[in-house]
Design a protein around this motif. Structure first.
Motif, PDB file in Angstrom:
ATOM      1  N   GLN A 113       0.979  -1.319   0.202  1.00 55.43           N
ATOM      2  CA  GLN A 113       0.051  -0.027   0.069  1.00 55.43           C
ATOM      3  C   GLN A 113       0.937   1.216   0.041  1.00 55.43           C
ATOM      4  O   GLN A 113       0.314   2.399  -0.140  1.00 55.43           O
ATOM      5  CB  GLN A 113      -0.990   0.044   1.115  1.00 55.43           C
ATOM      6  N   LEU A 114       2.189   1.017   0.155  1.00 54.13           N
ATOM      7  CA  LEU A 114       3.003   2.135   0.192  1.00 54.13           C
ATOM      8  C   LEU A 114       3.937   2.283  -0.900  1.00 54.13           C
ATOM      9  O   LEU A 114       5.056   3.192  -0.684  1.00 54.13           O
ATOM     10  CB  LEU A 114       3.954   2.175   1.437  1.00 54.13           C
ATOM     11  N   ARG A 115       3.856   1.559  -1.991  1.00 51.81           N
ATOM     12  CA  ARG A 115       4.665   1.372  -3.256  1.00 51.81           C
ATOM     13  C   ARG A 115       4.929   2.909  -3.839  1.00 51.81           C
ATOM     14  O   ARG A 115       5.968   3.050  -4.217  1.00 51.81           O
ATOM     15  CB  ARG A 115       4.122   0.720  -4.106  1.00 51.81           C
ATOM     16  N   MET A 122      11.315   3.124   4.864  1.00 56.09           N
ATOM     17  CA  MET A 122      12.494   2.289   5.277  1.00 56.09           C
ATOM     18  C   MET A 122      12.301   0.952   6.183  1.00 56.09           C
ATOM     19  O   MET A 122      11.235   0.922   6.929  1.00 56.09           O
ATOM     20  CB  MET A 122      13.310   3.165   6.310  1.00 56.09           C
ATOM     21  N   ILE A 123      12.860   0.022   6.260  1.00 56.51           N
ATOM     22  CA  ILE A 123      12.537  -1.274   6.851  1.00 56.51           C
ATOM     23  C   ILE A 123      13.836  -1.385   8.021  1.00 56.51           C
ATOM     24  O   ILE A 123      15.016  -1.081   7.608  1.00 56.51           O
ATOM     25  CB  ILE A 123      12.513  -2.253   6.230  1.00 56.51           C
ATOM     26  N   LEU A 124      13.383  -1.619   9.094  1.00 57.63           N
ATOM     27  CA  LEU A 124      14.232  -2.192  10.039  1.00 57.63           C
ATOM     28  C   LEU A 124      13.907  -3.392  10.729  1.00 57.63           C
ATOM     29  O   LEU A 124      13.136  -3.687  11.519  1.00 57.63           O
ATOM     30  CB  LEU A 124      14.403  -1.197  11.411  1.00 57.63           C
ATOM     31  N   LEU A 158      20.435   0.235  11.097  1.00 58.04           N
ATOM     32  CA  LEU A 158      20.242  -0.708  10.158  1.00 58.04           C
ATOM     33  C   LEU A 158      19.023  -0.340   9.133  1.00 58.04           C
ATOM     34  O   LEU A 158      18.654  -1.103   8.270  1.00 58.04           O
ATOM     35  CB  LEU A 158      19.543  -2.089  11.144  1.00 58.04           C
ATOM     36  N   ALA A 159      18.619   0.867   9.383  1.00 55.60           N
ATOM     37  CA  ALA A 159      17.540   1.337   8.609  1.00 55.60           C
ATOM     38  C   ALA A 159      17.959   1.509   6.960  1.00 55.60           C
ATOM     39  O   ALA A 159      19.233   1.962   6.679  1.00 55.60           O
ATOM     40  CB  ALA A 159      17.085   2.773   8.779  1.00 55.60           C
ATOM     41  N   ARG A 160      17.029   0.795   6.211  1.00 57.17           N
ATOM     42  CA  ARG A 160      17.355   0.882   4.561  1.00 57.17           C
ATOM     43  C   ARG A 160      16.116   0.821   4.043  1.00 57.17           C
ATOM     44  O   ARG A 160      15.095   0.435   4.298  1.00 57.17           O
ATOM     45  CB  ARG A 160      18.054  -0.432   4.364  1.00 57.17           C
ATOM     46  N   PRO A 161      16.131   1.601   2.657  1.00 51.02           N
ATOM     47  CA  PRO A 161      14.808   1.526   1.924  1.00 51.02           C
ATOM     48  C   PRO A 161      14.592   0.214   1.465  1.00 51.02           C
ATOM     49  O   PRO A 161      15.161  -0.452   1.178  1.00 51.02           O
ATOM     50  CB  PRO A 161      15.387   2.612   0.917  1.00 51.02           C
ATOM     51  N   ILE A 162      13.148   0.231   1.565  1.00 54.43           N
ATOM     52  CA  ILE A 162      12.441  -1.140   0.756  1.00 54.43           C
ATOM     53  C   ILE A 162      12.617  -1.084  -0.729  1.00 54.43           C
ATOM     54  O   ILE A 162      12.681   0.211  -1.186  1.00 54.43           O
ATOM     55  CB  ILE A 162      10.915  -1.398   1.046  1.00 54.43           C
ATOM     56  N   TYR A 167       9.493  -4.449  -3.573  1.00 53.67           N
ATOM     57  CA  TYR A 167       8.311  -4.146  -3.962  1.00 53.67           C
ATOM     58  C   TYR A 167       7.594  -5.032  -5.026  1.00 53.67           C
ATOM     59  O   TYR A 167       6.132  -4.873  -5.172  1.00 53.67           O
ATOM     60  CB  TYR A 167       8.029  -2.561  -4.339  1.00 53.67           C
ATOM     61  N   GLU A 168       8.311  -5.647  -5.743  1.00 52.80           N
ATOM     62  CA  GLU A 168       7.844  -6.564  -6.912  1.00 52.80           C
ATOM     63  C   GLU A 168       7.640  -8.054  -6.219  1.00 52.80           C
ATOM     64  O   GLU A 168       6.544  -8.584  -6.515  1.00 52.80           O
ATOM     65  CB  GLU A 168       8.860  -6.591  -7.893  1.00 52.80           C
TER      66      GLU A 168
END
Length: 283
Positions: A113-115, A122-124, A158-162, A167-168
Motif C-alpha cells: 500500500q506504500l509503493r 525504510m525497513i528495520l 540498520l535502517a534501509r529503504p525497501i 516491492y515486486e
C-alpha cells in the motif's frame, strides 16, 4: 520520520527511544490487527475485510477484549499515513519489525500500500541480530519489546529503504498467502511465511491440560508462558473451545461468560493420546 510498529507495547517503547535520541523524533503508528491468524482472502476488498472482522468478532465475544474490534481500523491508519507522506514530501516512514510471524505478516499486509513512496519507506528488521539484555547478556530477540530502549540507538543504523525488487516480490508472496487463506501463518526464517492449519497450536494447549479440572484461564496463561512460537490469547481460547466442541476436552461451568467461568480437563481418549505423545517426546 514516522515510526510504524505492530505491537501495543512498542508504541511506548519507541517513545522512550526518542527521549534518548532526538534524531528519531516523530509520531509512532501501530498496525493493530494480527495478520498471522484468521482469514485473509480478498483482504483489501470490502467482502474480505468484512469476513475477517466477522471472524474476529466471534472470537472476541466472551473475551476480556470484546470491545477492542471497534478500536482496530488499520485501513484508516494507512489512509492517514499515506496522507501524511503525500503532504510532507521530505517525510520518511520507518517500519520496525521483529523476527516473528506477527510483525512479518503485518509488514506484508502494509508494504504494498506504500509503493508510491518507494525510497521513502525504510525497513528495520531485527532478524538474527544479537542485543544486550538487562543483565548484560547477549540474546537474540524475537520481539522488539524485548529490546532495551538504549539498544535501539545502535539498531537505527540498520535502517534501509525497501528496494524496488522487494516491492515486486513481497506482494506476490503475500498474494500467495491470501490465496491459500489458511487460519495460521508462521515464520520459517528470514521473511518466509508458511501456511498452517487452524489446529497448529492445539498440541501446545494439550500439553498444559491434565485429567484433573483446571481453570481454562490458568491453562491459557500456562500455554502462553511456555510456548516458543507465540500467538494471541484470543486465538488460543478459540482453539480451547473448539477442542471442547470436538469432545477432546471436557468442560464444566459457563462457556458463554468470561474465561474464568469454566474449567477444563482432558477427555478419556484424548488423555491417553497426550500421554503417549509425552512419552514419545521424552525418548
Amino acid at each position: 520520520m514516522i515510526h510504524i510498529v505492530f505491537n501495543e507495547a512498542e508504541v511506548a517503547l519507541m517513545q522512550k527511544v526518542q527521549e534518548l535520541d532526538e534524531t528519531l523524533a516523530g509520531p509512532v503508528i501501530q498496525i493493530k490487527d494480527d495478520y498471522s491468524v484468521g482469514p485473509i482472502a480478498s483482504i483489501y476488498e470490502t467482502e474480505g475485510y468484512q469476513q475477517r472482522r466477522d471472524w474476529w468478532n466471534a472470537l472476541l465475544e466472551h473475551s476480556p477484549y470484546k470491545d477492542q474490534l471497534n478500536m482496530v481500523d488499520d485501513k484508516l491508519t494507512v489512509h492517514n499515513l499515506i496522507k501524511m507522506l503525500q503532504e510532507n514530501p521530505e517525510e520518511e516512514a520507518w517500519i520496525w519489525m521483529g523476527q516473528n510471524q506477527h510483525d512479518v505478516c503485518g509488514y506484508y499486509w502494509l508494504m504494498p500500500q506504500l509503493r508510491e513512496f518507494q525510497g521513502r519507506v525504510m525497513i528495520l528488521y531485527m532478524n538474527n541480530l544479537p542485543f544486550i539484555n538487562e543483565k548484560g547478556n547477549i540474546f537474540y530477540p524475537s520481539w522488539l519489546y524485548e529490546i532495551q530502549p538504549s539498544e535501539f540507538l545502535k539498531a537505527k543504523k540498520l535502517a534501509r529503504p525497501i528496494t524496488l525488487s522487494e516491492y515486486e516480490v513481497d506482494p506476490d508472496e503475500w498474494l500467495k498467502l491470501t490465496q491459500e487463506n489458511a487460519m495460521v501463518r508462521i515464520l520459517e526464517g528470514g521473511k518466509k511465511i508458511i501456511s498452517k492449519g487452524e489446529d497448529y497450536y492445539d498440541a501446545e494447549i494439550l500439553k498444559n491440560i491434565t485429567g484433573e479440572w483446571q481453570k481454562a484461564s490458568r491453562v491459557l496463561q500456562n500455554t502462553l508462558n511456555r510456548m516458543k512460537v507465540k500467538t494471541s490469547d484470543v486465538f488460543l481460547m478459540w482453539r480451547v473451545k473448539t477442542l471442547i466442541e470436538e469432545g477432546r476436552l471436557l468442560a464444566e461451568g459457563d462457556l458463554n461468560k468470561d474465561w474464568k467461568s469454566f474449567d477444563i480437563k482432558l477427555s478419556g481418549n484424548n488423555k491417553q493420546a497426550v500421554e503417549n505423545t509425552a512419552q514419545t517426546e521424552s525418548l
